[in-house]
Design an enzyme around this catalytic site. Sequence first.
Site, PDB file in Angstrom:
ATOM      1  N   GLU A 273       0.841  -1.195   0.000  1.00  0.00           N
ATOM      2  CA  GLU A 273       0.000   0.000   0.000  1.00  0.00           C
ATOM      3  C   GLU A 273       0.883   1.253   0.000  1.00  0.00           C
ATOM      4  OE1 GLU A 273      -2.711   2.260  -0.364  1.00  0.00           O
ATOM      5  OE2 GLU A 273      -3.797   0.419   0.099  1.00  0.00           O
ATOM      6  N   THR A 295       2.074  13.541  -6.616  1.00  0.00           N
ATOM      7  CA  THR A 295       2.216  12.323  -5.812  1.00  0.00           C
ATOM      8  C   THR A 295       3.645  12.112  -5.295  1.00  0.00           C
ATOM      9  OG1 THR A 295       1.852   9.924  -5.808  1.00  0.00           O
ATOM     10  CG2 THR A 295       2.386  10.899  -7.942  1.00  0.00           C
ATOM     11  N   ASP A 307      10.235   5.733  -4.594  1.00  0.00           N
ATOM     12  CA  ASP A 307       9.415   4.518  -4.559  1.00  0.00           C
ATOM     13  C   ASP A 307      10.100   3.499  -3.645  1.00  0.00           C
ATOM     14  OD1 ASP A 307       7.912   2.192  -5.171  1.00  0.00           O
ATOM     15  OD2 ASP A 307       7.511   2.927  -7.196  1.00  0.00           O
ATOM     16  N   ARG A 309       9.171   0.393  -3.057  1.00  0.00           N
ATOM     17  CA  ARG A 309       8.841  -1.013  -3.310  1.00  0.00           C
ATOM     18  C   ARG A 309      10.017  -1.815  -3.851  1.00  0.00           C
ATOM     19  NH1 ARG A 309       3.886  -0.184  -7.249  1.00  0.00           N
ATOM     20  NH2 ARG A 309       5.196   1.598  -7.798  1.00  0.00           N
TER      21      ARG A 309
HETATM   22  N1  GTP Z   1       2.966   6.839  -1.451  1.00  0.00           N
HETATM   23  C1  GTP Z   1       1.969   7.004  -2.308  1.00  0.00           C
HETATM   24  N2  GTP Z   1       1.457   5.918  -2.885  1.00  0.00           N
HETATM   25  C2  GTP Z   1       0.466   6.090  -3.762  1.00  0.00           C
HETATM   26  C3  GTP Z   1      -0.053   7.349  -4.068  1.00  0.00           C
HETATM   27  N3  GTP Z   1      -1.050   7.165  -4.960  1.00  0.00           N
HETATM   28  C4  GTP Z   1      -1.125   5.836  -5.199  1.00  0.00           C
HETATM   29  N4  GTP Z   1      -0.209   5.183  -4.475  1.00  0.00           N
HETATM   30  C5  GTP Z   1       0.145   3.756  -4.467  1.00  0.00           C
HETATM   31  O1  GTP Z   1       0.801   3.505  -5.684  1.00  0.00           O
HETATM   32  C6  GTP Z   1       0.770   2.113  -5.951  1.00  0.00           C
HETATM   33  C7  GTP Z   1       0.333   1.888  -7.396  1.00  0.00           C
HETATM   34  O2  GTP Z   1       0.562   0.550  -7.646  1.00  0.00           O
HETATM   35  P1  GTP Z   1       0.548  -0.164  -9.047  1.00  0.00           P
HETATM   36  O3  GTP Z   1      -0.651   0.279  -9.860  1.00  0.00           O
HETATM   37  O4  GTP Z   1       0.762  -1.619  -8.817  1.00  0.00           O
HETATM   38  O5  GTP Z   1       1.900   0.275  -9.694  1.00  0.00           O
HETATM   39  P2  GTP Z   1       2.415   1.349 -10.660  1.00  0.00           P
HETATM   40  O6  GTP Z   1       3.760   1.678 -10.141  1.00  0.00           O
HETATM   41  O7  GTP Z   1       1.447   2.461 -10.850  1.00  0.00           O
HETATM   42  O8  GTP Z   1       2.640   0.557 -12.037  1.00  0.00           O
HETATM   43  P3  GTP Z   1       1.611  -0.077 -13.071  1.00  0.00           P
HETATM   44  O9  GTP Z   1       0.217   0.129 -12.582  1.00  0.00           O
HETATM   45  O10 GTP Z   1       2.001  -1.512 -13.121  1.00  0.00           O
HETATM   46  O11 GTP Z   1       1.869   0.605 -14.371  1.00  0.00           O
HETATM   47  C8  GTP Z   1      -0.164   1.505  -4.918  1.00  0.00           C
HETATM   48  O12 GTP Z   1       0.616   0.947  -3.870  1.00  0.00           O
HETATM   49  C9  GTP Z   1      -0.938   2.721  -4.401  1.00  0.00           C
HETATM   50  O13 GTP Z   1      -1.407   2.525  -3.076  1.00  0.00           O
HETATM   51  C10 GTP Z   1       0.521   8.476  -3.426  1.00  0.00           C
HETATM   52  O14 GTP Z   1       0.162   9.613  -3.671  1.00  0.00           O
HETATM   53  N5  GTP Z   1       1.535   8.253  -2.550  1.00  0.00           N
END
Ligand code: GTP
Length: 389
Positions: A273, A295, A307, A309
């Site tokens: 998350e 973001t 990031d 992760r």
């Molecule tokens: N820290 C943070 N996390 C966010 C924010 N908005 C969304 N997220 C997180 O971003 C991540 C998005 O994950 P994914 O859709 O798997 O990954 P992605 O890096 O966008 O890559 P793809 O969707 O595979 O193209 C999730 O863990 C969300 O909870 C933000 O503003 N801050």
Amino acid sequence: MSSSATTAGTIASLFGDATLTEAERAIAEMRAGRPVILAEGGRLFLAASAEFADAERLAALDGLVGGALQLVLTPARLRALGRPEEARPMALPVSQLGSARVRALSAQDLAGAKGEGAKGETLGAELVEAHAAGAAALHLATLALMLPAVLVGPLAPAALTLPALTVRAEAITRYGEDRATRVEIVSRAPVPLLTARNCEFVVFRGGEGMREQVAVVVGTPDPARPVLVRLHSACLTGDLFGSLRCDCGDQLRTTVATMAQAGGGVLLYLDQEGRGNGIANKMRAYRLQSDGLDTYEADETLGFGLDARRFDFAAAMLRQLGFEHVVLMTNNPEKIAALSRAGLQVSGVERLYGRRGADNIRYLAAKRDRAGHFLDLEALDHHAPASCG
Ligand SMILES: Nc1nc2c(ncn2[C@@H]2O[C@H](COP(=O)(O)OP(=O)(O)OP(=O)(O)O)[C@@H](O)[C@H]2O)c(=O)[nH]1
Ligand SMILES: [Zn+2]
């Protein structure tokens, strides 16, 4: 069994790798708000999350250190506070700050509109070198999904009898690498889904933080051929509630439907998350986004990197399921690189678009511009699903 039968081997089988055990206990302590003792370079330091820094706790911690109690902050947080030149964690003496400033500087009190209290915060004291255990304490805080802001001081000799856990700084620093690929299957069962009746949920445990990670095997993917795979980081707001701030819910549902149509695929639903920062920090970042930051700016203002992760444990999950050769559904180049680094064969990539709207356009543009995601924002209009996100 008699105690004489208890060998070093049986003890190891119960308690596992001592370094991992140490780190995992320390993560739990930090999360619960209890100080830990960090051993670094032959010295002992008391370390606690700054999230619990009210006046009473600050005074208590101060009484247990035999030198300056410091507030240690990351370079990203210092940049947000107007100190862009720092490349390492640096510190401020708590004696010159007081609890209200500690809370503001550690980004707990983010003032309302327009990000006051986030940017342009004056430090209130001179920056000094952080204690030797400062970097490990910061790392421990992020592993515990807390804000990256910690209180650190040399342990006073009289405090040696504290009921605090002692952990080697090295155990914290190495933890991610040591734990990364250790995952094991704990349970599995068929779960029919609306858009894919033939699905099996396979629950793994392990990886960083010993969390539970779920693989959804859709249909009957053939391991002898490249298999459609999605690494999906959990997004409570988007996946479950259809938040308009991101595109995650659309991506999740499109993934399942696409895999079902293709006859099979593997969706890894990863407990990551908030890009690995946790839901509490994601909400802090959302608050800053309401005040105008994008973001990544929001995460950095809180003190995080771009990031957090890692995806090596996801590669280990795929391997255990018998899949080595994948076609990855993503726009994120780091996911492709991570699976390739882990030795999987990524023979194709399928872009995955969600809807684009006024509430998420900035988020999508930031992913493209800051993290190099392959996102053609014009094309999104044509690919976006028509319903529910
Ligand atoms: N820290 C943070 N996390 C966010 C924010 N908005 C969304 N997220 C997180 O971003 C991540 C998005 O994950 P994914 O859709 O798997 O990954 P992605 O890096 O966008 O890559 P793809 O969707 O595979 O193209 C999730 O863990 C969300 O909870 C933000 O503003 N801050
Ligand atoms: Zn999301």
